[in-house]
Design a protein around this motif. Structure first.
Motif, PDB file in Angstrom:
ATOM      1  N   LYS A   1     -19.254  43.905  26.266  1.00 26.49           N
ATOM      2  CA  LYS A   1     -20.329  44.200  27.214  1.00 26.49           C
ATOM      3  C   LYS A   1     -20.462  43.124  28.294  1.00 26.49           C
ATOM      4  O   LYS A   1     -21.215  43.279  29.245  1.00 26.49           O
ATOM      5  N   TYR A   2     -19.726  42.039  28.141  1.00 24.02           N
ATOM      6  CA  TYR A   2     -19.722  40.968  29.141  1.00 24.02           C
ATOM      7  C   TYR A   2     -18.664  41.273  30.198  1.00 24.02           C
ATOM      8  O   TYR A   2     -17.534  41.631  29.866  1.00 24.02           O
ATOM      9  N   SER A   3     -19.025  41.096  31.448  1.00 26.93           N
ATOM     10  CA  SER A   3     -18.086  41.411  32.531  1.00 26.93           C
ATOM     11  C   SER A   3     -16.854  40.508  32.508  1.00 26.93           C
ATOM     12  O   SER A   3     -15.775  40.929  32.908  1.00 26.93           O
ATOM     13  N   GLY A   4     -16.986  39.291  32.029  1.00 29.27           N
ATOM     14  CA  GLY A   4     -15.874  38.347  32.026  1.00 29.27           C
ATOM     15  C   GLY A   4     -14.956  38.435  30.822  1.00 29.27           C
ATOM     16  O   GLY A   4     -14.072  37.596  30.656  1.00 29.27           O
ATOM     17  N   ILE A   5     -15.111  39.433  30.006  1.00 32.05           N
ATOM     18  CA  ILE A   5     -14.329  39.516  28.773  1.00 32.05           C
ATOM     19  C   ILE A   5     -12.884  39.954  29.014  1.00 32.05           C
ATOM     20  O   ILE A   5     -11.982  39.597  28.258  1.00 32.05           O
ATOM     21  N   LYS A   6     -12.640  40.688  30.069  1.00 36.06           N
ATOM     22  CA  LYS A   6     -11.311  41.279  30.286  1.00 36.06           C
ATOM     23  C   LYS A   6     -10.195  40.242  30.290  1.00 36.06           C
ATOM     24  O   LYS A   6      -9.110  40.498  29.783  1.00 36.06           O
ATOM     25  N   SER A   7     -10.454  39.085  30.838  1.00 38.06           N
ATOM     26  CA  SER A   7      -9.413  38.055  30.900  1.00 38.06           C
ATOM     27  C   SER A   7      -9.157  37.406  29.537  1.00 38.06           C
ATOM     28  O   SER A   7      -8.208  36.651  29.385  1.00 38.06           O
ATOM     29  N   ARG A   8      -9.964  37.710  28.561  1.00 33.86           N
ATOM     30  CA  ARG A   8      -9.857  37.048  27.256  1.00 33.86           C
ATOM     31  C   ARG A   8      -9.335  37.945  26.137  1.00 33.86           C
ATOM     32  O   ARG A   8      -9.285  37.525  25.002  1.00 33.86           O
ATOM     33  N   VAL A   9      -8.993  39.167  26.453  1.00 29.32           N
ATOM     34  CA  VAL A   9      -8.658  40.099  25.375  1.00 29.32           C
ATOM     35  C   VAL A   9      -7.170  40.426  25.242  1.00 29.32           C
ATOM     36  O   VAL A   9      -6.802  41.249  24.415  1.00 29.32           O
ATOM     37  N   LYS A  10      -6.312  39.773  26.003  1.00 30.27           N
ATOM     38  CA  LYS A  10      -4.882  40.084  25.945  1.00 30.27           C
ATOM     39  C   LYS A  10      -4.332  39.943  24.522  1.00 30.27           C
ATOM     40  O   LYS A  10      -3.680  40.851  24.006  1.00 30.27           O
ATOM     41  N   ASN A  11      -4.593  38.820  23.880  1.00 29.88           N
ATOM     42  CA  ASN A  11      -4.083  38.612  22.516  1.00 29.88           C
ATOM     43  C   ASN A  11      -4.728  39.573  21.522  1.00 29.88           C
ATOM     44  O   ASN A  11      -4.082  40.027  20.582  1.00 29.88           O
ATOM     45  N   PHE A  12      -5.987  39.882  21.751  1.00 34.14           N
ATOM     46  CA  PHE A  12      -6.674  40.847  20.892  1.00 34.14           C
ATOM     47  C   PHE A  12      -6.019  42.221  21.017  1.00 34.14           C
ATOM     48  O   PHE A  12      -5.758  42.889  20.018  1.00 34.14           O
TER      49      PHE A  12
ATOM     50  N   VAL B   1     -28.405  36.400  19.972  1.00 31.73           N
ATOM     51  CA  VAL B   1     -28.331  35.797  21.308  1.00 31.73           C
ATOM     52  C   VAL B   1     -27.159  36.394  22.087  1.00 31.73           C
ATOM     53  O   VAL B   1     -27.309  36.768  23.254  1.00 31.73           O
ATOM     54  N   VAL B   2     -26.001  36.498  21.447  1.00 39.11           N
ATOM     55  CA  VAL B   2     -24.820  37.029  22.136  1.00 39.11           C
ATOM     56  C   VAL B   2     -25.071  38.470  22.583  1.00 39.11           C
ATOM     57  O   VAL B   2     -24.768  38.837  23.721  1.00 39.11           O
ATOM     58  N   SER B   3     -25.647  39.285  21.737  1.00 39.15           N
ATOM     59  CA  SER B   3     -25.934  40.676  22.106  1.00 39.15           C
ATOM     60  C   SER B   3     -26.999  40.758  23.194  1.00 39.15           C
ATOM     61  O   SER B   3     -26.886  41.555  24.127  1.00 39.15           O
TER      62      SER B   3
ATOM     63  N   SER C   1     -36.258  41.898  19.879  1.00 38.87           N
ATOM     64  CA  SER C   1     -35.905  42.114  21.287  1.00 38.87           C
ATOM     65  C   SER C   1     -34.446  42.519  21.443  1.00 38.87           C
ATOM     66  O   SER C   1     -34.117  43.362  22.286  1.00 38.87           O
ATOM     67  N   THR C   2     -33.590  41.934  20.646  1.00 40.14           N
ATOM     68  CA  THR C   2     -32.172  42.285  20.723  1.00 40.14           C
ATOM     69  C   THR C   2     -31.970  43.757  20.395  1.00 40.14           C
ATOM     70  O   THR C   2     -31.283  44.476  21.127  1.00 40.14           O
ATOM     71  N   TRP C   3     -32.569  44.224  19.317  1.00 42.09           N
ATOM     72  CA  TRP C   3     -32.398  45.632  18.947  1.00 42.09           C
ATOM     73  C   TRP C   3     -33.032  46.562  19.980  1.00 42.09           C
ATOM     74  O   TRP C   3     -32.474  47.614  20.302  1.00 42.09           O
ATOM     75  N   ILE C   4     -34.155  46.169  20.521  1.00 42.71           N
ATOM     76  CA  ILE C   4     -34.776  46.991  21.564  1.00 42.71           C
ATOM     77  C   ILE C   4     -33.863  47.059  22.786  1.00 42.71           C
ATOM     78  O   ILE C   4     -33.650  48.133  23.360  1.00 42.71           O
TER      79      ILE C   4
ATOM     80  N   ALA D   1     -16.984  41.955  16.561  1.00 40.31           N
ATOM     81  CA  ALA D   1     -17.300  40.822  17.441  1.00 40.31           C
ATOM     82  C   ALA D   1     -16.795  41.104  18.858  1.00 40.31           C
ATOM     83  O   ALA D   1     -17.515  40.886  19.840  1.00 40.31           O
ATOM     84  N   TYR D   2     -15.588  41.613  18.961  1.00 41.69           N
ATOM     85  CA  TYR D   2     -15.052  41.946  20.286  1.00 41.69           C
ATOM     86  C   TYR D   2     -15.803  43.115  20.913  1.00 41.69           C
ATOM     87  O   TYR D   2     -15.955  43.177  22.135  1.00 41.69           O
ATOM     88  N   GLU D   3     -16.268  44.027  20.103  1.00 48.85           N
ATOM     89  CA  GLU D   3     -17.073  45.131  20.640  1.00 48.85           C
ATOM     90  C   GLU D   3     -18.350  44.591  21.287  1.00 48.85           C
ATOM     91  O   GLU D   3     -18.733  45.006  22.381  1.00 48.85           O
ATOM     92  N   ILE D   4     -18.997  43.657  20.623  1.00 49.76           N
ATOM     93  CA  ILE D   4     -20.207  43.042  21.182  1.00 49.76           C
ATOM     94  C   ILE D   4     -19.867  42.323  22.490  1.00 49.76           C
ATOM     95  O   ILE D   4     -20.556  42.471  23.497  1.00 49.76           O
ATOM     96  N   LEU D   5     -18.784  41.564  22.469  1.00 45.93           N
ATOM     97  CA  LEU D   5     -18.389  40.794  23.648  1.00 45.93           C
ATOM     98  C   LEU D   5     -17.874  41.678  24.784  1.00 45.93           C
ATOM     99  O   LEU D   5     -17.857  41.260  25.941  1.00 45.93           O
TER     100      LEU D   5
END
Length: 189
Positions: A173-184, A114-116, A52-55, A167-171
């Protein structure tokens, strides 16, 4: 599949199209997968998640994955509805919804599949708590990166760095990721 996608292939290309139809056929119970069945896990349950994830990666909101996606959304929503990862609740709801075979390992939430699968599927509040859980873990995302996502490799030209970027590429796709990527971002630059 991942390598074909990296090369820029999509559903319009025969290798992906054939693979996609093979995966759909599995979900429609037209055939079994050729993989060797593991004894430790509820194999059929996991294969439905994997497939299902790949689909969903290839064709978001596909009709044949709807039930599996909905099950995992419900599991994660119940698990995090009090604002944190509740392991007891997770185990209870996992068993209620997925009905795994007795004495088989329970699959965790912090893995590629699950994350994807959950990207763009959770409500914002639950997504926030789910991302908190992932980012506060020392385990990263199973199958992708096995360290804390907030600790960056010293060697940018390493396999570990490549895995962290994925890992960050996968994440992403989440709308809430923007606030978590400053250090990245700082690490990248």
């Amino acid at each position: 599949m991942r390598r074909l996608l990296i090369l820029g292939l999509d559903l319009d290309d025969e290798p992906i199209y054939r693979c996609f139809n093979y995966l759909i056929g599995f979900l429609k119970n037209e055939h079994e997968l050729r993989d060797r069945k593991e004894k430790k896990h509820d194999w059929n349950l996991l294969m439905k998640l994997f497939v299902s994830t790949w689909i969903e990666i290839l064709d978001p909101n596909n009709y044949f994955t709807k039930n599996i996606v909905d099950n995992w959304v419900n599991i994660i929503t119940e698990t995090f509805k009090n604002g944190y990862y509740d392991e007891k609740k997770y185990l209870k709801i996992y068993k209620e919804i997925l009905n795994p075979e007795d004495k088989k390992c329970i699959w965790g939430l912090k893995n590629f599949y699950v994350v994807s699968l959950m990207a763009e599927k959770l409500n914002p509040e639950i997504e926030f708590y789910f991302l908190e859980y992932i980012f506060n873990s020392n385990d990263g995302i199973y199958y992708i990166y096995d360290d804390n996502l907030n600790e960056f490799p010293i060697d940018f030209k390493s396999k570990k760095a490549s895995r962290l970027i994925y890992a960050y590429e996968i994440l992403s796709k989440y709308s809430g990721i923007k606030s978590r990527v400053k250090n990245f971002k700082n690490w990248i630059y």
